[in-house]
Design an enzyme around this catalytic site. Structure first.
Site, mmCIF file in Angstrom:
data_model
loop_
_atom_site.group_PDB
_atom_site.id
_atom_site.type_symbol
_atom_site.label_atom_id
_atom_site.label_comp_id
_atom_site.label_asym_id
_atom_site.label_seq_id
_atom_site.Cartn_x
_atom_site.Cartn_y
_atom_site.Cartn_z
ATOM 1 N N TYR A 54 -4.654 4.778 7.759
ATOM 2 C CA TYR A 54 -5.466 3.526 7.536
ATOM 3 C C TYR A 54 -4.463 2.337 6.953
ATOM 4 O O TYR A 54 -3.772 2.465 6.278
ATOM 5 C CB TYR A 54 -6.427 3.884 6.254
ATOM 6 C CG TYR A 54 -7.450 2.655 6.024
ATOM 7 C CD1 TYR A 54 -7.277 1.513 6.612
ATOM 8 C CD2 TYR A 54 -8.569 3.043 5.157
ATOM 9 C CE1 TYR A 54 -8.431 0.593 6.455
ATOM 10 C CE2 TYR A 54 -9.636 2.171 5.116
ATOM 11 C CZ TYR A 54 -9.420 1.029 5.498
ATOM 12 O OH TYR A 54 -10.539 0.104 5.267
ATOM 13 N N CYS A 55 -4.566 1.265 7.782
ATOM 14 C CA CYS A 55 -3.787 -0.005 7.563
ATOM 15 C C CYS A 55 -2.429 0.460 7.526
ATOM 16 O O CYS A 55 -1.825 0.809 8.689
ATOM 17 C CB CYS A 55 -4.285 -0.750 6.184
ATOM 18 S SG CYS A 55 -3.683 -2.234 5.937
#
Length: 582
Positions: free
Chosen positions: A315-316
């Site tokens: 994530y990210c």
């Protein structure tokens, strides 16, 4: 407006004359200042080796347009019967700062509102009229101007906000005292408060999916979640959240929890909970998060469950390092360790990384160094940076509600998570900004190394699912798409409605938003959008169908599939200590 509040009287003739003079004088000062600056600029000769100053005709036109629009506004205000009908900017009509009817019903405050919006629009148009700046410089000027414009909104000041004035009269000033209490508390902790600080507690009413911490290193804890089905998919899932935030964005509550939902689908789910940096992180680098973080966790899960491969989610920023992890595994001929990779709003190519790129220059890097005396960067710095990207919503909205109106904080789990900051290892954070954001080395084959091995993203052949958010202001859609231009393996790209958080945390039960897919082979984002099909609701079912389509084999949910029953004994209950470390 409360029933017992005092209605503001319409302004008298003297009031009207006074405010006409004040606002007219303000407009005149701004106009004269702009003309003075133009004269000063044109009077200076170009420095040796620098380009000549741009043609000022664009400035002159901008000033003329400002003057013309000002006259139209004054005519509507002073002689409404003879004035041209107003054509309000649709963005102004949706501006929540001026949603209260008092901003339009009272002529004095309607004048204040219209004057501010007129000045704001033309200040930003003036930036667009500047020639001779490179795109990044112009973006920096525009961002700074927009921040100034938002800060100077009349809604942010007690005596130019009719709602605040009414509230002050109604409460006999108690709202201002309560707001001052809020402001002083925030100043003490060095951070703006967005929600009731006592409404949520990790492990009590957020981050409650049952599980155990089964491994702990100086860098991370590994959480294994308790199965909810009698059989589970053979290939486990390991999730790498961003280390700049707490992992429980994916486990906010039972209704919103991606983790709980994934477990319910029959997946054996592991979560990495990064430790908030302290002085011991002084020498932590990129290598640590990839080799002693992600690869170590992958190998731990493989050994614990006696499987050859895992599914991985990044994530990210953890998606950025997951891409580097895949490239390193490919270089080591160990790519089989990861069967599939899923990327939640992650970037590998930072050429179009959006407004965060504006924070990567020599001055900002010096600031990061000055704030990192003990080897780590206080998480409140990053929180403030992200708040600035949406200053109108995440700063000034709360200045009005919490400081001026003195309203009680509303419990909101997402905003609680947003304010639950994590410290960052200073050495690695600076390298991340320089090597990736500024110099964009990750997409240059061999330009960057991990643990002494040069990596090349074009060697990554792992089947990948790439999710982007249509309104993402942190990892823009155009930037996330670029993953498809560098990986060599099969990729499914999906565009989710909403932004960086709500675009990801969108459970099927909520029935919100939509997503777009395109099963045809496309080479550009434009081609993807042109042929994309829209589906209402959450994209999570699409993802689980894709994931299980890669490997549908199942095993009994027993022995090592139950946390603490395999080689690794339970250390403590989920969510563990690291997520609570400040």
């Amino acid at each position: 407006m409360a029933e017992n509040s005092t209605v503001l009287p319409y302004p008298s003739l003297d009031d009207m004359q006074h405010w006409t003079w004040v606002i007219g004088k303000a407009q005149q000062m701004m106009l004269e200042h702009g003309l003075d600056m133009m004269q000063i600029a044109t009077a200076k000769p170009a420095a040796p080796g620098l380009p000549a100053l741009p043609d000022t005709s664009a400035f002159a036109k901008a000033q003329a347009d400002f003057w013309t629009d000002s006259l139209k506004m004054w005519q509507r205000f002073l002689t409404p019967a003879q004035a041209e009908p107003a054509e309000e900017n649709p963005a102004h009509a949706r501006d929540r700062r001026f949603a209260a009817p008092q901003w339009r019903d009272n002529p004095m405050f309607d004048l204040v509102r219209q004057s501010y919006l007129l000045i704001a629009d033309h200040l930003l148009k003036g930036v667009d009229a500047i020639d001779g700046l490179d795109p990044k410089q112009k973006d920096q000027v525009r961002f700074a101007t927009k921040g100034f414009v938002d800060a100077m909104s009349p809604s942010n000041f007690a005596f130019t906000n009719p709602v605040v004035i009414e509230k002050t009269i109604e409460t006999r000033g108690e709202n201002l005292l309560k707001g001052l209490e809020h402001m002083l508390r925030d100043m003490t902790k060095g951070q703006l408060t967005h929600t009731d600080p006592d409404a949520f507690e990790v492990g009590r009413n957020i981050a409650t999916t049952p599980g155990k911490v089964v491994k702990e290193t100086p860098l991370y804890q590994l959480i294994q979640y308790t199965p909810q089905t009698s059989e589970v998919y053979k290939t486990p899932l390991i999730v790498f959240p961003p280390w700049i935030n707490r992992f429980y964005i994916l486990d906010l509550n039972p209704e919103k929890s991606f983790i709980r939902w994934a477990v319910a689908q029959g997946l054996t789910v592991f979560m990495v909970s990064w430790k908030s940096a302290d002085a011991s992180f002084k020498d932590v680098t990129w290598d640590d998060y990839i080799v002693r973080g992600q690869i170590d966790a992958i190998d731990t899960v493989r050994d614990l469950l006696d499987v050859k491969t895992v599914h991985a989610i990044g994530y990210c920023v953890a998606g950025t390092t997951l891409a580097a992890t895949l490239a390193l595994l490919a270089a080591r001929d160990e790519a089989r360790k990861v069967k599939t990779a899923t990327f939640f709003t992650a970037q590998v190519d930072f050429a179009k990384a959006g407004e965060l790129n504006l924070f990567v220059d020599d001055e900002q890097l010096k600031l990061v160094e000055s704030l990192s005396g003990e080897g780590f960067l206080d998480g409140r710095y990053m929180a403030a940076t992200f708040n600035l990207l949406r200053g109108r919503d995440l700063i000034w909205n709360y200045v009005q509600n919490n400081y001026l109106l003195g309203q009680d904080y509303t419990p909101f789990d997402l905003l609680h998570w947003n304010g639950d900051t994590t410290n960052l290892p200073a050495k690695w954070h600076k390298a991340y900004l320089v090597d990736l954001y500024r110099d964009n080395k990750l997409v240059v084959p061999g330009a960057i190394s991990v643990d002494g091995t040069p990596i090349d993203l074009t060697k990554v052949k792992t089947p990948s699912y790439v999710q982007a958010g249509k309104e993402d202001h942190i990892a823009p859609l155009e930037s996330v798409w670029k993953i498809t231009e560098h990986f060599a393996g099969p990729i499914k790209f999906l565009l989710a409605g909403s932004g960086h958080i709500a675009g990801v945390v969108n459970p099927p039960s909520a029935g919100k938003y939509q997503y777009w897919t395109n099963d045809k082979p496309v080479k550009t984002l434009e081609d993807f959008m042109a042929g994309a099909s829209e589906t209402a609701g959450s994209w999570w079912p699409d993802w689980i169908d894709w994931l299980t389509g890669q490997d549908a084999d199942k095993v009994s949910a027993k022995a090592a599939r139950i946390p603490g029953k395999g080689k690794l004994k339970a250390i403590e209950d989920a969510p563990g200590r690291y997520v609570k470390t400040r």
